[in-house]
Design an enzyme around this catalytic site. Structure first.
Site, PDB file in Angstrom:
ATOM      1  N   ASP A   1       2.374   9.038  15.499  1.00 13.89           N
ATOM      2  CA  ASP A   1       3.028   8.164  14.546  1.00 13.89           C
ATOM      3  C   ASP A   1       3.626   7.022  15.370  1.00 13.89           C
ATOM      4  O   ASP A   1       3.798   7.157  16.587  1.00 13.89           O
ATOM      5  CB  ASP A   1       4.116   8.969  13.823  1.00 13.89           C
ATOM      6  CG  ASP A   1       4.968   8.082  12.954  1.00 13.89           C
ATOM      7  OD1 ASP A   1       4.417   7.325  12.152  1.00 13.89           O
ATOM      8  OD2 ASP A   1       6.213   8.145  13.093  1.00 13.89           O
TER       9      ASP A   1
ATOM     10  N   ASP B   1       6.430   4.351  14.139  1.00 14.10           N
ATOM     11  CA  ASP B   1       7.863   4.080  13.932  1.00 14.10           C
ATOM     12  C   ASP B   1       8.679   5.345  14.213  1.00 14.10           C
ATOM     13  O   ASP B   1       8.534   6.349  13.520  1.00 14.10           O
ATOM     14  CB  ASP B   1       8.108   3.662  12.473  1.00 14.10           C
ATOM     15  CG  ASP B   1       7.425   2.344  12.115  1.00 14.10           C
ATOM     16  OD1 ASP B   1       7.415   1.439  12.957  1.00 14.10           O
ATOM     17  OD2 ASP B   1       6.918   2.230  10.983  1.00 14.10           O
TER      18      ASP B   1
ATOM     19  N   GLY C   1       8.517   7.806   7.481  1.00 14.61           N
ATOM     20  CA  GLY C   1       7.120   8.220   7.329  1.00 14.61           C
ATOM     21  C   GLY C   1       6.491   7.921   5.984  1.00 14.61           C
ATOM     22  O   GLY C   1       5.275   7.926   5.873  1.00 14.61           O
TER      23      GLY C   1
ATOM     24  N   ARG D   1       6.143   2.104   1.825  1.00 16.48           N
ATOM     25  CA  ARG D   1       7.213   1.183   1.410  1.00 16.48           C
ATOM     26  C   ARG D   1       7.608   1.444  -0.046  1.00 16.48           C
ATOM     27  O   ARG D   1       8.782   1.510  -0.375  1.00 16.48           O
ATOM     28  CB  ARG D   1       6.715  -0.247   1.577  1.00 16.48           C
ATOM     29  CG  ARG D   1       7.811  -1.264   1.745  1.00 16.48           C
ATOM     30  CD  ARG D   1       7.231  -2.648   1.920  1.00 16.48           C
ATOM     31  NE  ARG D   1       6.322  -2.750   3.050  1.00 16.48           N
ATOM     32  CZ  ARG D   1       5.462  -3.746   3.228  1.00 16.48           C
ATOM     33  NH1 ARG D   1       5.390  -4.726   2.375  1.00 16.48           N
ATOM     34  NH2 ARG D   1       4.656  -3.760   4.285  1.00 16.48           N
TER      35      ARG D   1
ATOM     36  N   SER E   1       2.658   2.380   8.218  1.00 21.23           N
ATOM     37  CA  SER E   1       3.140   1.000   8.119  1.00 21.23           C
ATOM     38  C   SER E   1       2.016  -0.029   8.061  1.00 21.23           C
ATOM     39  O   SER E   1       1.045   0.047   8.821  1.00 21.23           O
ATOM     40  CB  SER E   1       4.022   0.684   9.326  1.00 21.23           C
ATOM     41  OG  SER E   1       4.366  -0.689   9.311  1.00 21.23           O
TER      42      SER E   1
ATOM     43  N   ASN F   1       2.665  -2.939   8.936  1.00 22.02           N
ATOM     44  CA  ASN F   1       3.032  -3.802  10.071  1.00 22.02           C
ATOM     45  C   ASN F   1       2.661  -3.174  11.421  1.00 22.02           C
ATOM     46  O   ASN F   1       3.028  -3.717  12.473  1.00 22.02           O
ATOM     47  CB  ASN F   1       4.534  -4.080  10.049  1.00 22.02           C
ATOM     48  CG  ASN F   1       4.960  -4.897   8.833  1.00 22.02           C
ATOM     49  OD1 ASN F   1       4.575  -6.053   8.694  1.00 22.02           O
ATOM     50  ND2 ASN F   1       5.723  -4.293   7.920  1.00 22.02           N
TER      51      ASN F   1
ATOM     52  N   ASP G   1       8.032  11.925  13.790  1.00 19.19           N
ATOM     53  CA  ASP G   1       9.497  12.004  13.682  1.00 19.19           C
ATOM     54  C   ASP G   1       9.936  12.214  12.236  1.00 19.19           C
ATOM     55  O   ASP G   1      11.139  12.264  11.973  1.00 19.19           O
ATOM     56  CB  ASP G   1      10.158  10.714  14.197  1.00 19.19           C
ATOM     57  CG  ASP G   1       9.933   9.547  13.258  1.00 19.19           C
ATOM     58  OD1 ASP G   1       8.781   9.378  12.799  1.00 19.19           O
ATOM     59  OD2 ASP G   1      10.893   8.816  12.956  1.00 19.19           O
TER      60      ASP G   1
END
Ligand code: BG6
Ligand code: MG
Length: 218
Positions: A9, A11, A46, A49, A114, A116, A168
């Protein structure tokens, strides 16, 4: 146990953008008078959005056009933070851990919800380190569905049981378990369902981790 790949992952695992996501949601929540704190934020790790907004609102109604505007605003705030990211933002020990994994022949991939993710990897100067990058655009079913990690494993040319996922987020750990992966949980959220849970990768050696997984699983 024949491990051929590590899937990370992004972020909160490779870099601390989880904090930026929190700050951006917090700004939106404060502006809109929605109560929101760090404990709430752990439930947003995780997830997409749109689902993050649902969780932030905790059942408060919102019409779809307003939701779209809020999501756009949150992303604008988040992208302002992204501009500050430099290669120094890689979390402690991560580069060394990736180097060690590559040295022993493991394939490396990213599985991030994400949209991004590619920009973050560019800013970290890490975009070329991964043989497959799954981001918020590649599958419809987001974590806790296993689809994203399965997609990455496919691109790396390994089976799910040949790959370890590093996560995470509770939703990410669930996604990896649903997919049949080996799972390492990291960070402050509840990752206790992972086969091995660690605070971070700062002092972790790949060979020790593989041994711990072997002990914890099958
Ligand atoms: C995940 C983050 O990686 O990506 C979530 O943990 C975030 O907090 C999700 O909501 C979607 O990110 P983005 O950048 O597409 O809004
Ligand atoms: Mg994460």
């Amino acid at each position: 146990m024949d491990i051929k790949a590590f899937i990370f992952d992004l972020d909160g695992v490779i870099t601390d953008t989880a904090e930026f996501h929190f700050q951006a949601w917090k700004r939106l929540a404060d502006e809109e008078g929605v109560p929101f704190d760090r404990a709430d934020n752990n439930q947003l790790r995780g997830v997409s959005r749109r689902e993050s907004l649902n969780r932030l609102l905790k059942g408060r109604p919102i019409d779809e056009p307003t939701a779209e505007v809020w999501l756009e605003r949150k992303n604008t705030y988040y992208r302002d933070y992204l501009r500050t990211i430099t290669p120094d933002y890689v979390l402690p020990g991560v580069r060394r851990f990736l180097d060690e994994a590559q040295r022993i022949g493991l394939k490396l991939g990213i599985g991030s919800a994400s949209k991004n993710a590619r920009e973050v990897l560019e800013r970290l100067d890490m975009i070329d380190r991964f043989g497959a990058i799954g981001d918020g655009y590649v599958v419809t079913n987001t974590k806790p569905a296993p689809d994203l990690f399965v997609w990455v494993a496919g691109r790396l040319g390994v089976t799910v049981s040949e790959a370890v996922v590093f996560e995470d987020a509770e939703a990410g750990v669930a996604a990896a378990l649903h997919g049949g992966f080996h799972v390492v949980g990291l960070g402050p959220a509840d990752v206790s369902r992972a086969h091995v849970a660690l605070p971070d990768l700062a002092d972790v050696r790949v060979t020790d981790l593989l041994a711990a997984l072997r002990q914890a699983k099958v």
